[in-house]
Motif scaffolding. Sequence first.
Motif: not given
Lengths: 158, 81
Positions: A4-18
């Motif tokens: 998990i690279i980043k946590v977005c407020k709207r879309h939650g936990e994000l991986k490399r492809e997101d």
Amino acid sequence: MTEIIKVCKRHGELKREDVIKQGKNKINEARFKCKSCMKEIHHANYEKNKDKIYVRTRKWKKDNAERLNELRLKYYWQYKEKDHEKKIERDRKYHNKSSMELNDVYVKHVITKRTNLKYSDIPDELVKLKRSLLEAQRKIRQNLMVNKGKKLNENKKC
Amino acid sequence: MKIKNAEELRNHILRKIEEVDSGKIDIEELSITSKAGETIYSSIKLELAYSNMRGEIPNIDFLQSCNKGKPGKLLENKKVN
């Protein structure tokens, strides 16, 4: 399992492809932004400045005609073979499907073969008539094939 | 049997195909009907091609009588000069 690279407020936990790479921070670490959020922002921005962008791109195309041609040629040669194979496969699939279903376009193609007629010149009644004739021909051919097979089997037994 | 228009001919052919499927008639009868239908079809196509080449509006009774009183589609689409 991907990290998990980043946590977005709207879309939650994000991986490399997101995520999209967005430069580096002060301590030289890579920064990332949410792909879907950025897509929405860009789309809204485009809708807001549509006319300006249109004028700008038109101007760039006019000024850089040679460069545009070069890019187009480069793209053409780069994807020619790949696209060509795809196109052939797609055409074959479509042709098989339309010939099986005897759809309007296929029947019109059969009618206009070796003539000066266009698809728009052919009345619907003629299309329907030709379709029924094609069905009859297929039926006859199918029957002939079955009979041939039977005869061959009989000859083998003799 | 006298066939007046394309719709009748089409129905006749489709009926024959059904009869072949059910085993009422032989396949040869269907082939005779199909050949006759093909002759009519090719003559219509020829007429259509000739009128197209001359730049005229095709006026084929065999096709237009299917519309039952309405003007033919070809006449609707093409404007008369």
